[in-house]
Design a protein around this motif. Sequence first.
Motif, PDB file in Angstrom:
ATOM      1  N   ARG A 185       7.418  -4.524  55.254  1.00 14.28           N
ATOM      2  CA  ARG A 185       7.242  -3.123  55.648  1.00 14.28           C
ATOM      3  C   ARG A 185       6.017  -2.541  54.954  1.00 14.28           C
ATOM      4  O   ARG A 185       5.792  -2.761  53.767  1.00 14.28           O
TER       5      ARG A 185
ATOM      6  N   GLU B 207       9.403   0.432  62.785  1.00 13.68           N
ATOM      7  CA  GLU B 207      10.567   0.936  62.054  1.00 13.68           C
ATOM      8  C   GLU B 207      10.124   2.224  61.392  1.00 13.68           C
ATOM      9  O   GLU B 207       9.337   2.175  60.454  1.00 13.68           O
TER      10      GLU B 207
ATOM     11  N   CYS C 220      12.944  -0.364  66.042  1.00 11.11           N
ATOM     12  CA  CYS C 220      14.132  -0.092  65.238  1.00 11.11           C
ATOM     13  C   CYS C 220      14.366   1.426  65.200  1.00 11.11           C
ATOM     14  O   CYS C 220      13.420   2.212  65.248  1.00 11.11           O
TER      15      CYS C 220
ATOM     16  N   HIS D  80      19.687   0.367  63.563  1.00 19.02           N
ATOM     17  CA  HIS D  80      19.900   0.036  62.149  1.00 19.02           C
ATOM     18  C   HIS D  80      21.235   0.627  61.703  1.00 19.02           C
ATOM     19  O   HIS D  80      21.551   1.766  62.046  1.00 19.02           O
TER      20      HIS D  80
ATOM     21  N   THR E 109      19.541  -4.194  64.559  1.00 21.84           N
ATOM     22  CA  THR E 109      18.861  -4.585  63.324  1.00 21.84           C
ATOM     23  C   THR E 109      19.991  -4.988  62.392  1.00 21.84           C
ATOM     24  O   THR E 109      20.823  -4.139  62.032  1.00 21.84           O
TER      25      THR E 109
ATOM     26  N   CYS F 248      21.186  -5.462  59.081  1.00 24.01           N
ATOM     27  CA  CYS F 248      20.766  -5.165  57.709  1.00 24.01           C
ATOM     28  C   CYS F 248      21.894  -5.574  56.767  1.00 24.01           C
ATOM     29  O   CYS F 248      22.925  -4.901  56.693  1.00 24.01           O
TER      30      CYS F 248
ATOM     31  N   HIS G 123      17.112  -7.463  58.334  1.00 25.64           N
ATOM     32  CA  HIS G 123      16.783  -6.924  57.013  1.00 25.64           C
ATOM     33  C   HIS G 123      17.611  -7.712  56.023  1.00 25.64           C
ATOM     34  O   HIS G 123      18.848  -7.594  56.032  1.00 25.64           O
TER      35      HIS G 123
ATOM     36  N   ARG H 192      18.773  -8.395  52.324  1.00 30.80           N
ATOM     37  CA  ARG H 192      18.858  -7.726  51.016  1.00 30.80           C
ATOM     38  C   ARG H 192      20.291  -7.870  50.556  1.00 30.80           C
ATOM     39  O   ARG H 192      21.190  -8.085  51.362  1.00 30.80           O
TER      40      ARG H 192
ATOM     41  N   ARG I  12      12.575  -9.166  57.394  1.00 32.57           N
ATOM     42  CA  ARG I  12      11.821  -8.704  56.228  1.00 32.57           C
ATOM     43  C   ARG I  12      12.721  -8.678  55.016  1.00 32.57           C
ATOM     44  O   ARG I  12      13.930  -8.477  55.127  1.00 32.57           O
TER      45      ARG I  12
ATOM     46  N   ASP J 110      14.271  -6.854  52.541  1.00 32.41           N
ATOM     47  CA  ASP J 110      14.478  -5.415  52.519  1.00 32.41           C
ATOM     48  C   ASP J 110      14.582  -4.987  51.061  1.00 32.41           C
ATOM     49  O   ASP J 110      15.394  -5.522  50.311  1.00 32.41           O
TER      50      ASP J 110
ATOM     51  N   TYR K  56      10.298  -0.152  47.762  1.00 31.02           N
ATOM     52  CA  TYR K  56       9.207  -0.848  48.451  1.00 31.02           C
ATOM     53  C   TYR K  56       8.063  -1.262  47.517  1.00 31.02           C
ATOM     54  O   TYR K  56       6.895  -1.024  47.799  1.00 31.02           O
TER      55      TYR K  56
ATOM     56  N   ARG L  70       9.481  -7.255  46.177  1.00 34.43           N
ATOM     57  CA  ARG L  70       9.745  -7.722  47.547  1.00 34.43           C
ATOM     58  C   ARG L  70       9.160  -9.113  47.776  1.00 34.43           C
ATOM     59  O   ARG L  70       9.719  -9.926  48.510  1.00 34.43           O
TER      60      ARG L  70
END
Length: 396
Positions: free
Chosen positions: A10, A67, A105, A237, A273, A275, A302, A304, A353, A355, A372, A377
């Motif tokens: 992102r 997104e 997204c 999402h 999405t 997540c 996503h 994470r 990605r 996240d 971020y 990341r």
Amino acid sequence: MFPNLEQTFRWYGPSDPVTLTAVSQTGATGVVNALHHIPSGEVWSLDEIEARKNIIQSAGLTWSVVESVNIHESIKTAASERDRYIEKYIATLKNLHKANIKTVCYNFMPVLDWTRTDIDYRLPNGASALRFHAPALAAFDLYILEREAAFSEFNTDQQKAAKAYLDSIDEDAKKALVKNVMAGLPGTDKVLTIDEFKTHLEKYKDTDAATLKENLRYFLKAIIPEAEQLGIKMCIHPDDPPFPIFGLPRVISTEADLEYVVNSCPSDSNGLTFCTGSLGARADNDLPAMINRLGKHIHFLHLRNVQRETDGSFYEANHLGGSTDMYEVMKSVIWEQKRRSESGREDVAIPMRPDHGHKLLDDFRYNTFPGYSAIGRLKGLAELRGLELGIKRSLL
Ligand code: DNO
């Protein structure tokens, strides 16, 4: 062998301290981006989209996923101007199509996007993580926002924990709590005032979960046929956190909710999405099983991890640590890719990605958007792609 997941990162646009050069050094090839300077609900012009796309391409990267194109509040509350905002949404999709950007997204969370109470929660090794501390949120709701209904929503123990938390923090910590909770939208520095927030809450007084779901279906019925014609894949999402807060309904938190979305308007353009961080904050979401069952609808991943605590709190853990078994998640994803490849689907390289990430090492020198950081990341992405390679090579 079928292609790997598409690695994306992102990027918040030209003002993001994490530059596109940094993004390309992570090994990601795709960028996940939005035009955050355009107010929610307004049309993204083709010129603006092309300008941003050129910046991304000049860095040797691809704008893979938008997104998010945010949904105007009037659509969520079925206010009188919702059809006008749906038209604008469709106009944005048409312009994205002209620019050949095909994955979009969005979320359907009332008022606030994701919510954390602490954006600098220190782990034993000094890394900084994001945390949702349930007593802190309750303290905000009960004693700062002073929302009347909250007193009947939290039980006595929760109210006691909230009060104890409030009494334990100083004025600065209280201010930080308000700022963290009211900094509702990603990609902006805008922090709602308590009064603004109350006005927003008021607009939801007639919108319970059933109504919000109905309003989502109305939106889907209007935009999905258009998206289908344009070849755009919409991917909703989940709620973060995946349970109601501030008395606001949340309707994208469980497997049944995700099924509701895809069944409301069945189409390849009406997807998800997935997540793992958001959905993983609920112990009753079995993520690998959900991917096995809903995998064909997933257009964006996503990845994470969160560590769930005992009282509804959670903090963001290492990508391969925490409460979610990322190995099983990745395995389910790879099986889904295999099924896609065998059935001749073209979208095998699902964009994924890492996240969020911790703040680590030199990350502390930069004022990045919460979650971020660059190095944190990058660490997550590196671990995830290694996990993918290892599983794939040993399974297939
Ligand atoms: C937080 C994000 C969310 C997400 C939106 C999607 O880091 O995952 O802000 O982008 O909710 O619409």
